[in-house]
Design a protein around this motif. Structure first.
Motif, PDB file in Angstrom:
ATOM      1  N   SER A   9     -11.435  -6.642 -37.747  1.00 53.20           N
ATOM      2  CA  SER A   9     -10.725  -6.430 -39.113  1.00 53.20           C
ATOM      3  C   SER A   9      -9.322  -5.634 -38.659  1.00 53.20           C
ATOM      4  N   ASN A  10      -8.688  -6.057 -39.843  1.00 45.47           N
ATOM      5  CA  ASN A  10      -7.331  -5.437 -39.822  1.00 45.47           C
ATOM      6  C   ASN A  10      -6.330  -5.381 -38.644  1.00 45.47           C
ATOM      7  N   ASN A  11      -6.493  -6.435 -37.868  1.00 44.77           N
ATOM      8  CA  ASN A  11      -5.559  -6.587 -36.611  1.00 44.77           C
ATOM      9  C   ASN A  11      -4.415  -7.546 -36.977  1.00 44.77           C
ATOM     10  N   THR A  12      -3.480  -7.521 -36.039  1.00 40.48           N
ATOM     11  CA  THR A  12      -2.145  -8.325 -36.322  1.00 40.48           C
ATOM     12  C   THR A  12      -1.715  -8.708 -35.027  1.00 40.48           C
ATOM     13  N   ALA A  13      -1.353  -9.938 -34.846  1.00 43.09           N
ATOM     14  CA  ALA A  13      -0.580 -10.485 -33.611  1.00 43.09           C
ATOM     15  C   ALA A  13       0.181 -11.734 -34.081  1.00 43.09           C
ATOM     16  N   LEU A  14       1.068 -12.091 -32.996  1.00 47.28           N
ATOM     17  CA  LEU A  14       1.708 -13.194 -33.181  1.00 47.28           C
ATOM     18  C   LEU A  14       0.789 -14.479 -33.250  1.00 47.28           C
ATOM     19  N   ASN A  15      -0.196 -14.647 -32.545  1.00 43.69           N
ATOM     20  CA  ASN A  15      -1.220 -15.693 -32.590  1.00 43.69           C
ATOM     21  C   ASN A  15      -2.583 -15.247 -32.465  1.00 43.69           C
ATOM     22  N   GLY A  16      -3.586 -15.525 -33.138  1.00 46.79           N
ATOM     23  CA  GLY A  16      -4.873 -15.179 -32.857  1.00 46.79           C
ATOM     24  C   GLY A  16      -5.055 -13.477 -33.191  1.00 46.79           C
ATOM     25  N   GLY A  17      -4.800 -13.175 -34.834  1.00 52.46           N
ATOM     26  CA  GLY A  17      -4.664 -12.073 -35.332  1.00 52.46           C
ATOM     27  C   GLY A  17      -5.911 -10.959 -34.983  1.00 52.46           C
ATOM     28  N   GLY A  18      -6.987 -11.695 -35.438  1.00 54.10           N
ATOM     29  CA  GLY A  18      -8.361 -11.016 -34.868  1.00 54.10           C
ATOM     30  C   GLY A  18      -8.651 -11.179 -33.628  1.00 54.10           C
ATOM     31  N   MET A  19      -8.671 -12.175 -32.859  1.00 52.60           N
ATOM     32  CA  MET A  19      -9.061 -12.637 -31.516  1.00 52.60           C
ATOM     33  C   MET A  19      -8.431 -13.669 -31.009  1.00 52.60           C
ATOM     34  N   PHE A  20      -7.898 -13.514 -29.790  1.00 57.70           N
ATOM     35  CA  PHE A  20      -7.147 -14.795 -29.088  1.00 57.70           C
ATOM     36  C   PHE A  20      -7.953 -15.039 -27.899  1.00 57.70           C
ATOM     37  N   ARG A  21      -8.657 -16.039 -27.736  1.00 57.50           N
ATOM     38  CA  ARG A  21      -9.487 -16.409 -26.662  1.00 57.50           C
ATOM     39  C   ARG A  21      -8.770 -17.423 -25.817  1.00 57.50           C
ATOM     40  N   HIS A  22      -8.534 -17.135 -24.393  1.00 59.00           N
ATOM     41  CA  HIS A  22      -7.791 -18.037 -23.673  1.00 59.00           C
ATOM     42  C   HIS A  22      -8.455 -18.591 -22.502  1.00 59.00           C
ATOM     43  N   THR A  23     -10.132 -18.222 -22.660  1.00 57.11           N
ATOM     44  CA  THR A  23     -10.789 -18.965 -21.732  1.00 57.11           C
ATOM     45  C   THR A  23     -12.265 -19.142 -22.403  1.00 57.11           C
ATOM     46  N   LEU A  24     -13.093 -19.932 -21.739  1.00 48.09           N
ATOM     47  CA  LEU A  24     -14.401 -20.447 -22.194  1.00 48.09           C
ATOM     48  C   LEU A  24     -15.403 -19.574 -21.609  1.00 48.09           C
ATOM     49  N   GLU A  25     -15.236 -18.381 -21.107  1.00 43.08           N
ATOM     50  CA  GLU A  25     -16.313 -17.731 -20.471  1.00 43.08           C
ATOM     51  C   GLU A  25     -17.330 -16.926 -21.369  1.00 43.08           C
ATOM     52  N   THR A  26     -16.823 -17.412 -22.681  1.00 42.65           N
ATOM     53  CA  THR A  26     -17.785 -17.000 -23.588  1.00 42.65           C
ATOM     54  C   THR A  26     -18.818 -18.078 -24.028  1.00 42.65           C
ATOM     55  N   SER A  27     -20.285 -17.881 -24.362  1.00 46.28           N
ATOM     56  CA  SER A  27     -20.916 -19.115 -24.253  1.00 46.28           C
ATOM     57  C   SER A  27     -21.028 -19.272 -26.006  1.00 46.28           C
ATOM     58  N   GLY A  28     -20.698 -18.226 -26.495  1.00 55.27           N
ATOM     59  CA  GLY A  28     -20.598 -18.251 -28.170  1.00 55.27           C
ATOM     60  C   GLY A  28     -20.553 -17.124 -28.741  1.00 55.27           C
ATOM     61  N   MET A  29     -20.644 -17.346 -30.186  1.00 58.03           N
ATOM     62  CA  MET A  29     -20.504 -16.005 -30.836  1.00 58.03           C
ATOM     63  C   MET A  29     -21.603 -16.173 -32.019  1.00 58.03           C
ATOM     64  N   VAL A  30     -22.072 -15.016 -32.320  1.00 58.94           N
ATOM     65  CA  VAL A  30     -23.221 -15.198 -33.340  1.00 58.94           C
ATOM     66  C   VAL A  30     -22.905 -13.877 -34.346  1.00 58.94           C
ATOM     67  N   ARG A  31     -23.002 -14.039 -35.494  1.00 59.77           N
ATOM     68  CA  ARG A  31     -23.091 -13.145 -36.537  1.00 59.77           C
ATOM     69  C   ARG A  31     -21.560 -12.178 -36.393  1.00 59.77           C
ATOM     70  N   CYS A  32     -20.684 -12.690 -36.312  1.00 57.99           N
ATOM     71  CA  CYS A  32     -19.444 -11.996 -36.138  1.00 57.99           C
ATOM     72  C   CYS A  32     -18.399 -11.955 -37.490  1.00 57.99           C
ATOM     73  N   VAL A  33     -17.895 -10.879 -37.705  1.00 53.25           N
ATOM     74  CA  VAL A  33     -16.948 -10.840 -39.003  1.00 53.25           C
ATOM     75  C   VAL A  33     -15.446 -10.916 -38.460  1.00 53.25           C
ATOM     76  N   PHE A  34     -14.615 -11.744 -39.244  1.00 53.91           N
ATOM     77  CA  PHE A  34     -13.140 -11.728 -39.018  1.00 53.91           C
ATOM     78  C   PHE A  34     -12.613 -11.434 -40.489  1.00 53.91           C
ATOM     79  N   ASP A  35     -12.053 -10.412 -40.621  1.00 57.18           N
ATOM     80  CA  ASP A  35     -11.448 -10.128 -41.940  1.00 57.18           C
ATOM     81  C   ASP A  35     -10.399  -9.284 -41.995  1.00 57.18           C
ATOM     82  N   HIS A  36      -9.610  -9.579 -42.849  1.00 58.10           N
ATOM     83  CA  HIS A  36      -8.124  -8.878 -43.052  1.00 58.10           C
ATOM     84  C   HIS A  36      -7.105  -8.847 -41.729  1.00 58.10           C
ATOM     85  N   ASN A  37      -7.352  -9.871 -41.041  1.00 55.25           N
ATOM     86  CA  ASN A  37      -6.674 -10.060 -39.726  1.00 55.25           C
ATOM     87  C   ASN A  37      -5.297 -10.868 -40.271  1.00 55.25           C
ATOM     88  N   SER A  38      -4.271 -10.777 -39.368  1.00 49.18           N
ATOM     89  CA  SER A  38      -3.305 -11.549 -39.679  1.00 49.18           C
ATOM     90  C   SER A  38      -2.541 -12.039 -38.465  1.00 49.18           C
TER      91      SER A  38
END
Length: 162
Positions: A9-38
């Motif tokens: 929440s409330n994050n800012t970046a050039l790309n991927g305001g809330g989260m920028f994932r550059h890998t697939l080492e994550t198997s997935g995401m459950v019950r996450c909220v992305f709000d007010h990012n830019s």
């Protein structure tokens, strides 16, 4: 690694305001909220990128029970932008703003929505790479409301099984 019950929440970046994932080492995401990012560019809420030298069509990730709300992107993908395949179920994309679309897919990427609500997004709702996703799965909903009404659900129509 699984992201579970997290909030970006409330994050800012050039790309991927809330989260920028550059890998697939994550198997997935459950019950996450992305709000007010830019993001100035793509992926106001979330951007999935994969190293181009290793990318192929089999690279996918699954998102369950996500909320993307009031994120913004200068170019596209106000909620989600991806260079990989993304499966999303039981999620909400609401009130995100960009010059183009709430979800953007680059090159060979795709986004497959199952039982998701997409509403109130600047630039349109079921547009771009999710244009064909409305009503394709049992449980998909269309939210019917006056355009000026900020309340997201007044009446819903269910597709498929009741």
């Amino acid at each position: 690694t699984m992201f579970d019950s997290c909030r970006f929440s409330n994050n800012t970046a050039l790309n991927g305001g809330g989260m920028f994932r550059h890998t697939l080492e994550t198997s997935g995401m459950v019950r996450c909220v992305f709000d007010h990012n830019s993001a100035t560019g793509y992926g106001g809420g979330l951007l999935f990128m994969y190293p181009l030298d290793r990318a192929d069509e089999s690279r996918t990730i699954t998102l369950h029970h996500q909320t993307f709300a009031e994120n913004s992107a200068g170019i596209g993908g106000s909620a989600l932008s991806t260079y990989i395949g993304v499966y999303v179920d039981d999620s909400i994309f609401a009130f995100n703003t960009s010059a183009n679309d709430p979800v953007s897919c680059h090159e060979y990427a795709f986004v497959d929505l199952q039982c998701c609500d997409v509403f109130g997004n600047a630039g349109g709702d079921y547009v771009g790479c999710i244009a064909d996703e409305l009503g394709v799965a049992a449980g998909d909903q269309v939210v019917l409301r006056d355009l000026g009404d900020p309340v997201p659900v007044e009446t819903s129509v269910r597709f498929g099984r009741q």
